[in-house]
Design a protein around this motif. Structure first.
Motif, mmCIF file in Angstrom:
data_model
loop_
_atom_site.group_PDB
_atom_site.id
_atom_site.type_symbol
_atom_site.label_atom_id
_atom_site.label_comp_id
_atom_site.label_asym_id
_atom_site.label_seq_id
_atom_site.Cartn_x
_atom_site.Cartn_y
_atom_site.Cartn_z
ATOM 1 N N ALA A 6 33.463 13.487 54.891
ATOM 2 C CA ALA A 6 32.500 12.285 54.707
ATOM 3 C C ALA A 6 31.737 11.912 55.763
ATOM 4 O O ALA A 6 30.350 11.399 55.408
ATOM 5 C CB ALA A 6 33.619 10.966 54.355
ATOM 6 N N LYS A 7 32.128 11.730 56.895
ATOM 7 C CA LYS A 7 31.320 11.787 58.110
ATOM 8 C C LYS A 7 29.897 12.710 58.158
ATOM 9 O O LYS A 7 28.867 12.169 58.379
ATOM 10 C CB LYS A 7 32.169 11.954 59.283
ATOM 11 C CG LYS A 7 31.386 11.570 60.651
ATOM 12 C CD LYS A 7 32.456 11.645 61.756
ATOM 13 C CE LYS A 7 31.667 11.335 63.101
ATOM 14 N NZ LYS A 7 32.878 11.452 64.177
ATOM 15 N N SER B 78 28.771 14.234 55.697
ATOM 16 C CA SER B 78 27.901 13.791 54.449
ATOM 17 C C SER B 78 26.870 12.725 54.908
ATOM 18 O O SER B 78 25.625 12.344 54.247
ATOM 19 C CB SER B 78 28.460 13.430 53.218
ATOM 20 O OG SER B 78 29.339 14.588 52.841
ATOM 21 N N ARG B 79 27.353 11.689 55.787
ATOM 22 C CA ARG B 79 26.495 10.555 55.906
ATOM 23 C C ARG B 79 25.356 11.054 56.943
ATOM 24 O O ARG B 79 24.605 10.177 57.558
ATOM 25 C CB ARG B 79 27.529 9.460 56.644
ATOM 26 C CG ARG B 79 28.187 8.746 55.572
ATOM 27 C CD ARG B 79 29.043 7.336 56.062
ATOM 28 N NE ARG B 79 29.791 7.691 57.138
ATOM 29 C CZ ARG B 79 31.070 7.805 57.071
ATOM 30 N NH1 ARG B 79 31.623 7.829 55.996
ATOM 31 N NH2 ARG B 79 31.601 8.090 58.209
#
Length: 663
Positions: free
Chosen positions: A150-151, A153-154
């Motif tokens: 998730a990190k 992807s940001r």
């Protein structure tokens, strides 16, 4: 064997939903296996515990088999064969106990230990990663990978920071590597568990089965050859005993039916009062009687006790007592019916000295009369003869024949043989049928003459009237004249007697009339079951014969010594005494009555006292004759005649003042 389902390690890195779904199936299987393994271990531990208990139980059983010999059985007769058999069985049980001990050890090593090791090593021991622990590590690694992804992807697509991008990419790679490694370990553990669970289930049962087979093999080798013959003999013995038991059970069942089918009268006391079947030939008797006990001066209690006769003794045995105890010596005792506290069927046993003994109550008329007959038979010491039953039957038959009228002198001689005897129902001796007399019995006593069994007689009322209306004071107060007569009397002799009966007679010329009266009185008592007798003190003086109540000292009746025309004791039963009273009535007629008594002393002593009294009467008319008589007979200190001064204590003859009998 079918192939084992497993997770593909190649799909661990991709971690697709299909792989995750298959992983959940393996996780559910591992949880079920853990729960089942715990239950299986409990069952196997229970088997092992039962086997250990079997060892202890067989050891205790062996000890108990040996302890049979040390038990003090009250009915241990014939147990020798059982004891030897149990000893052999004890040895067999000891050998079996050894086999059970070996089996318990084998079960512990080959059944319980493997399942415990499987649970501790493959399910809960950290030396080999636990499935549940690997599951937790796999979950943490997956979460960490998701966070890093998730990190990553940001990251912005403009103004990219290469340094930040490199750091995030490196973090994602580490997380993915960690997840991959944990998933591989988790998958391998779940795959290995599928193999190990099959081994873990079969290995303990293999050890259990081998242990049991080994146990039975050793047992067969140990006992098959030498136990066959022993078990066969024991089996035959058991079957024989069982056969005897079945036969006895059938016999008891039939006896029980026969006993239950009896008439209701068996359970009802005194069911046949009118004509009970009475056995008068008993020489032994047993049963429950009520015993009268004094608890105070005027209070009494009745206790139901089991009584039985043993030889010449009356024994009693209370409930709960181990054995009976002596309560009364029946030799030479007398028994009589008594009225006691408004109770039925009471009788009293009197000692040879005349002392009242125990008072008993029977539950029925049959028991009441049989007890009295049995005690009478025993008191005669019939039980000491060679054939007591035959002697009792003969005596009772003779008593029945004694009431048969004798109408001719020839028949009298035929019937009255020396061997024939008459049974006295109230004492311990035997009365002869009568001696062959000169006169016919019908000349002595009229046929059908009634017999009086009560001491209060009509003849005495007539006698009192002839004495000018002077009667014995019913309140026991003696008159001055009576006292003076006693003081002036040169002879005073007292005897304990029991009144048997009296009847009118037709002659007083010979003693045969007394013997005939004795025969008829005793026979009538035997036929009509009359056992009651009135006890009195017979006072013989130089003027009269007086019957005195022993309790109140009231004179029941009195006979002038001059009216006694005949007196005699029985020739065989020395305790029987009789005399004839000859009275002149107011109209010039004469009456003669014979009185029969049973004495505690020999009848000859009473006859001697009466004879001496009549001699004194004759001698008082001639002073020289009286002086000569006083010289021939010893005198007491107060100048009275002393006779029979050597009486034994069993005579029971005591004067009113408590001194020895004097005259």
């Amino acid at each position: 064997m079918p192939a084992v389902d497993k997770l593909l390690l190649e799909e661990a890195l991709q971690d697709s939903p299909q792989t995750r779904s298959l992983l959940s199936v393996f996780e559910e299987d591992a949880g079920t296996l853990t729960e089942y393994t715990n239950q299986l271990l409990q069952a196997m531990q229970r088997v092992y515990g039962a086997q250990n208990e079997m060892c202890l139980a067989t050891q205790q059983l062996s000890k108990q088999l040996l302890a049979y010999e040390k038990q003090h059985f009250a009915l241990g007769k014939g147990d020798e064969e059982v004891i030897s058999t149990l000893h052999y069985f004890s040895k067999v049980v000891d050998e079996l106990n050894n086999l059970h001990s070996d089996l318990a050890k084998q079960l512990a090593d080959t059944m319980v230990l493997p399942i415990i090791q499987f649970r501790e090593k493959d399910l809960t021991d950290f030396s080999f990663p636990e499935v549940s622990t690997l599951k937790d590590l796999f979950g943490l690694a997956s979460n960490e990978h998701d966070v890093s992804m998730a990190k990553y992807s940001r990251l912005p697509k403009r103004k990219e920071n290469e340094k930040l991008k490199a750091e995030v990419a490196k973090e994602v790679a580490n997380a993915r590597r960690k997840q991959h490694l944990s998933s591989l370990q988790y998958y391998c553990a779940l795959n290995a568990l599928q193999y190990r669970k099959r081994v873990a289930m079969m290995e303990p049962m293999l050890g259990y089965t081998r242990g049991q087979i080994n146990f039975f093999k050793k047992g067969a080798e140990m006992f098959s050859k030498r136990m066959d013959s022993f078990l066969s003999s024991v089996s035959d013995m058991v079957q024989s005993i069982q056969g005897e038991l079945d036969a006895e059970a059938e016999k008891m069942r039939i006896s029980q039916q026969d006993l239950i089918a009896v008439n209701e009268s068996v359970y009802t006391p005194d069911s046949d009062v009118i004509s009970p079947a009475i056995n008068r030939n008993l020489i032994q008797k047993a049963g429950y009687l009520n015993l009268r006990n004094k608890t105070g001066l005027v209070t009494t209690t009745w206790e139901r006790v089991y009584f039985f006769t043993q030889g010449g003794n009356l024994m009693c045995q209370p409930r709960g007592a181990v054995a009976g105890g002596l309560i009364q010596d029946l030799d030479n005792c007398s028994v009589m019916a008594v009225d006691c506290e408004d109770r039925r069927y009471c009788f009293q046993i009197t000692t040879p000295t005349g002392k009242a003994g125990i008072t008993l109550q029977a539950e029925s008329k049959k028991e009441y009369e049989e007890w009295i007959c049995a005690i009478n038979n025993i008191s005669r010491q019939i039980y000491l003869t060679d054939n007591p039953e035959a002697a009792a039957i003969k005596l009772n038959q003779t008593a029945l024949q004694a009431v048969t009228p004798i109408t001719s002198l020839g028949k009298k001689h035929e019937v009255q043989l020396p061997s024939q005897t008459v049974k006295n129902m109230e004492n311990d001796k035997i009365v002869p049928s009568g001696s062959a007399g000169i006169q016919d019995s019908t000349q002595l006593i009229a046929p059908g003459t009634p017999i009086q069994f009560d001491i209060v007689l009509p003849a005495m009322e007539f006698l009192d009237q002839n004495r000018g209306g002077r009667r014995a004071n019913p309140f026991g107060e003696s008159e001055d004249r009576s006292k003076d007569e006693e003081e002036d009397s040169l002879l005073q002799q007292m005897f304990v007697v029991r009144f048997l009966g009296s009847m009118a007679v037709q002659s007083d010329e010979t003693c045969e009339v007394i013997y005939e009266a004795m025969r008829q009185v005793l026979a009538a008592r035997a036929i009509h079951n009359i056992f009651r007798m009135t006890e009195s003190h017979l006072m013989v003086t130089s003027k009269n014969l007086r019957l005195i109540d022993p309790q109140t000292q009231v004179t029941r009746t009195s006979f002038e010594l001059t009216t006694v025309t005949q007196f005699a004791a029985h020739q065989e039963n020395r305790r029987l005494i009789g005399f004839v009273i000859h009275l002149s009535e107011t109209l010039g007629e004469e009456s003669m009555s014979a009185y029969v008594f049973e004495s505690n002393t020999e009848g000859e002593k009473i006859c001697y006292a009466i004879s001496l009294g009549k001699e004194i009467i004759d001698a008082q008319k001639d002073p020289e004759a009286l002086a000569q008589l006083m010289k021939s007979v010893p005198l007491t200190n107060d100048g009275k005649f002393m006779l029979l001064n050597d009486l034994s204590e069993e005579d029971g003859t005591m004067l009113e003042g408590g001194e020895e009998s004097e005259a």
